[in-house]
Design a protein around this motif. Sequence first.
Motif, short mmCIF file in Angstrom:
data_model
loop_
_atom_site.label_atom_id
_atom_site.label_comp_id
_atom_site.label_asym_id
_atom_site.label_seq_id
_atom_site.Cartn_x
_atom_site.Cartn_y
_atom_site.Cartn_z
N PRO A 224 0.84 -1.21 0.00
CA PRO A 224 0.00 0.00 0.00
C PRO A 224 0.87 1.25 0.00
N TRP A 225 0.61 2.14 -0.94
CA TRP A 225 1.42 3.35 -1.06
C TRP A 225 0.63 4.38 -1.84
N ALA A 226 0.66 5.60 -1.38
CA ALA A 226 -0.02 6.67 -2.10
C ALA A 226 0.72 7.97 -1.85
N ASP A 227 0.67 8.85 -2.84
CA ASP A 227 1.27 10.17 -2.71
C ASP A 227 0.21 11.20 -3.09
N LYS A 228 -0.10 12.10 -2.19
CA LYS A 228 -1.20 13.03 -2.41
C LYS A 228 -0.92 13.99 -3.57
N ILE A 229 0.32 14.40 -3.73
CA ILE A 229 0.64 15.32 -4.82
C ILE A 229 0.53 14.62 -6.16
N VAL A 230 1.16 13.46 -6.29
CA VAL A 230 1.08 12.70 -7.54
C VAL A 230 -0.36 12.29 -7.82
#
Length: 425
Positions: A224-230
């Motif tokens: 699980p991984w997420a980047d708010k800007i991307v």
Amino acid sequence: MLEIYDIGMRLGRRALLALAGTVRGENPSKFMRFACGQKKAVAEAVSVLSGLDRRRPTVWIHAASLGEFGIARPIIRQLKEKSDCNIVLTFFSPTGYESLKPKCPDGIDAVLYLPFDTSGNVKCFLDALKPDCAVFMVSEYWHGYLSELHKRGIPTLLVSAVIRESSPFFKWYGPLYRESISYFKEIFVLNDRSKDLLEGIDIKNVTVNGDPLFDNVSLVASTPWADKIVGNFADGHKVFIAGSLHDDEDLKMVTELANKHRDTRFIIVPHEIGGTIITHLREALDGKMLLYSQCNPETDFSDTQTLVIDFVGALAYIYRYATWAYVGGGFTKLLHSIIEPAVYGLPVAFGPNIDRKVVTRQMIDLGIGKSVSTSDELNTWFEGLKENPEKLREIAAVAADYVSKNSGATRRVVNKITENLCAKK
């Protein structure tokens, strides 16, 4: 011949240390950072390694750079699950060292520079490390280290090797390489041809094995991984990602593609972050470009075509936001990982120098990958996929099957390491 090699290494180290003393400014080049790293490598190793828990066996894993760490990463994870041991990871390149040193990844007890391969450095480093097993990635034939490991009876493995007719073993200077590779207790190669070539020079301890990179990319993709800007930039858009852009040819191909397709959003991830690359991108791109460091989760990207990732270490995760990919390095001998985008089902284009890696030909034959030599070829490939969701689904299914069938190599390597650890008890 080893004596002549050692003299050359000592002269090279002396030159590096002299260069390190000339470093000025806040952003030295990669080579100068390497020189500075070598200046402190032995002292740092002695200091850090004195803190290891010697009640546990020590496994030394060496990777040239961050790319080879992708092979080592699943090995480290599974090894820690099976064995209570110290794991010391070394790099020769500053890219890997600088990325992982600030915060050691889980399972790794120390991240160090590999000291230059001189007889004095080798003995000092191994005296401090006291490895029970050593594991080298891909094509790391450090003659001084391999010779001393052999003398000390330390089992040493080579993982994910590819041997070709053009390899140094078959050159006029080949005897030193043939002697060094004979010191490996087990050699895991990626194809039958490599095994045949090694057996032709009387190297018998060879096993054809898959590439642990497949296990690594599967692990990354399932994390699980997420980047708010991307995520904000990609939201509601199909995104073309260009990862590990390596040289001017890569930059030219990708920027020309972006300029031809202003309706498509692009994420560009340079292999190394520097003012020259950023300046080139600003000058070459027609559409608005923003650096990741200029953004926040609320940034309005409505008029932005290109997001440039100006930090390292997240590319393998960022691929999950894309629909198509281009991987850099294919105009040099250093094509970067094309498996990383493939695990997400992305079609992948790359430059024409494809002989260094087995997977390039396999992915081309399966229709997942595409070798391109010009901007027009890249554009033709992209236009054939841009509005073709059926083809994209087909490629995604083939890629998933390809990654699945090539997984499992890590387990065999880890089993061999643990066998050697048990044998030394």
